[in-house]
Motif scaffolding. Structure first.
Motif, PDB file in Angstrom:
ATOM      1  N   ARG A  94       0.831  -1.203   0.000  1.00  0.00           N
ATOM      2  CA  ARG A  94       0.000   0.000   0.000  1.00  0.00           C
ATOM      3  C   ARG A  94       0.870   1.258   0.000  1.00  0.00           C
ATOM      4  NH1 ARG A  94      -2.473  -2.245   5.127  1.00  0.00           N
ATOM      5  NH2 ARG A  94      -4.326  -3.461   4.591  1.00  0.00           N
ATOM      6  N   GLY A  95       0.308   2.340  -0.520  1.00  0.00           N
ATOM      7  CA  GLY A  95       0.812   3.668  -0.235  1.00  0.00           C
ATOM      8  C   GLY A  95      -0.062   4.235   0.869  1.00  0.00           C
ATOM      9  N   ILE A  96       0.543   4.783   1.922  1.00  0.00           N
ATOM     10  CA  ILE A  96      -0.243   5.261   3.060  1.00  0.00           C
ATOM     11  C   ILE A  96       0.078   6.719   3.372  1.00  0.00           C
ATOM     12  CG2 ILE A  96      -0.492   2.975   4.103  1.00  0.00           C
ATOM     13  CD1 ILE A  96       1.729   3.747   6.078  1.00  0.00           C
ATOM     14  N   ALA A  97      -0.946   7.424   3.849  1.00  0.00           N
ATOM     15  CA  ALA A  97      -0.782   8.767   4.396  1.00  0.00           C
ATOM     16  C   ALA A  97      -0.949   8.658   5.904  1.00  0.00           C
ATOM     17  CB  ALA A  97      -1.803   9.724   3.806  1.00  0.00           C
ATOM     18  N   VAL A  98       0.088   9.036   6.653  1.00  0.00           N
ATOM     19  CA  VAL A  98       0.081   8.967   8.109  1.00  0.00           C
ATOM     20  C   VAL A  98      -0.178  10.384   8.624  1.00  0.00           C
ATOM     21  CG1 VAL A  98       1.356   8.275  10.172  1.00  0.00           C
ATOM     22  CG2 VAL A  98       1.751   7.089   7.986  1.00  0.00           C
ATOM     23  N   THR A  99      -1.401  10.625   9.110  1.00  0.00           N
ATOM     24  CA  THR A  99      -1.821  11.967   9.503  1.00  0.00           C
ATOM     25  C   THR A  99      -2.002  12.047  11.012  1.00  0.00           C
ATOM     26  OG1 THR A  99      -2.956  12.258   7.383  1.00  0.00           O
ATOM     27  CG2 THR A  99      -3.560  13.759   9.171  1.00  0.00           C
TER      28      THR A  99
ATOM     29  N   THR B 169       4.163   7.360   2.805  1.00  0.00           N
ATOM     30  CA  THR B 169       5.213   6.344   2.749  1.00  0.00           C
ATOM     31  C   THR B 169       4.636   5.024   2.241  1.00  0.00           C
ATOM     32  OG1 THR B 169       7.017   5.369   4.071  1.00  0.00           O
ATOM     33  CG2 THR B 169       4.845   5.506   5.105  1.00  0.00           C
ATOM     34  N   PRO B 170       5.460   4.107   1.736  1.00  0.00           N
ATOM     35  CA  PRO B 170       4.973   2.768   1.376  1.00  0.00           C
ATOM     36  C   PRO B 170       4.805   1.893   2.604  1.00  0.00           C
ATOM     37  CG  PRO B 170       7.307   2.957   0.875  1.00  0.00           C
ATOM     38  CD  PRO B 170       6.861   4.326   1.306  1.00  0.00           C
TER      39      PRO B 170
ATOM     40  N   LEU C 187       3.754  -3.452   8.414  1.00  0.00           N
ATOM     41  CA  LEU C 187       5.130  -2.995   8.521  1.00  0.00           C
ATOM     42  C   LEU C 187       5.329  -1.757   7.650  1.00  0.00           C
ATOM     43  CD1 LEU C 187       6.977  -6.426   8.215  1.00  0.00           C
ATOM     44  CD2 LEU C 187       6.436  -5.180  10.319  1.00  0.00           C
ATOM     45  N   ALA C 188       5.840  -0.691   8.258  1.00  0.00           N
ATOM     46  CA  ALA C 188       6.130   0.536   7.523  1.00  0.00           C
ATOM     47  C   ALA C 188       7.038   1.402   8.381  1.00  0.00           C
ATOM     48  CB  ALA C 188       4.848   1.303   7.184  1.00  0.00           C
ATOM     49  N   THR C 189       7.652   2.405   7.786  1.00  0.00           N
ATOM     50  CA  THR C 189       8.379   3.403   8.541  1.00  0.00           C
ATOM     51  C   THR C 189       8.119   4.757   7.903  1.00  0.00           C
ATOM     52  OG1 THR C 189      10.535   3.988   9.508  1.00  0.00           O
ATOM     53  CG2 THR C 189      10.531   3.196   7.233  1.00  0.00           C
TER      54      THR C 189
END
Length: 224
Positions: free
Chosen positions: A37-42, A66-67, A85-87
């Motif tokens: 996924r492509g994610i937006a961390v808000t 981030t991916p 899992l992401a950073t």
């Protein structure tokens, strides 16, 4: 948080209304679904006062894109466990008495999250799910921004790791050939204690990041 609740309610209503004829499950017990996924961390929270020097100042984390990889194992046709899992890198912005500093620091988050999910319609084209679980976030590469250094001098930044809960709602859409299109929304309870150390002393604050994470991506199902 409100957006997550609304999303969960909509997905639940769709699952209940999807009264489709019985069909072989497209996600079955023992299957592994791997998604990218492509994610937006808000972030949705902010800190209290920065004590003792800036009680009228606060900090807030900015949105990061981030991916993300996740691995979902189906225990039954309906119940699955997902490891996410992401950073992500976040700029920490000053507010109130610290608004003039602008971007005060940069931090990296490594937030592995494990959720237990219920998939409502495993044999259908649309497969909504709800999940809940735990998150452990590791902070690393914390660094003062040049704006903060110019304002108060050389500064070291330390943020404590965080253990919290997570809520999740999402949907897989069957693309055929074991491929799915995925939309996913998560809310993570994520709080950290931040310490700013300068030549003039130590400043502390509790930063509530509490991100809403919205992701879109593709998945592939493996039959194990």
């Amino acid at each position: 948080m409100k957006a997550l609740i609304n999303s969960a309610a909509a997905l639940t209503m769709l699952a209940v209304s999807a009264a489709l004829p019985a069909a072989p499950a497209l996600a079955e017990a023992g299957d592994l679904l791997v998604r990218f996924r492509g994610i937006a961390v808000t972030p949705t929270g902010e800190s209290g006062g920065v004590q003792p020097a800036f009680p009228g100042g606060s900090l807030t984390a900015r949105t990061s894109v981030t991916p993300e990889f996740d691995f979902t194992y189906f225990v039954t046709d309906n119940i699955a466990a997902e490891l996410i899992l992401a950073t992500s890198r976040h700029q920490i912005k000053g507010q109130g008495a610290l608004a003039g500093v602008g971007n005060a620091a940069d931090v990296w988050l490594l937030p592995p999250t494990l959720t237990l999910q219920y998939h409502f319609n495993p044999g259908g084209e649309f497969r909504p799910y709800l999940g809940a679980g735990l998150n452990y976030t590791v902070f690393y590469n914390e660094a003062a921004n040049s704006n903060l250094v110019r304002a108060v001098g050389a500064t070291s930044v330390d943020a404590t790791n965080s253990l919290g809960w997570a809520l999740q709602a999402g949907m897989d859409y069957d693309l055929g050939g074991n491929w799915v299109l995925n939309l996913d929304v998560k809310y993570i309870n994520l709080d950290t204690n931040v310490k700013l150390t300068t030549g003039a002393g130590i400043q502390r604050t509790e930063l509530n990041i509490d991100p809403l994470i919205i992701g879109l991506g593709l998945g592939y199902r493996f039959s194990l």
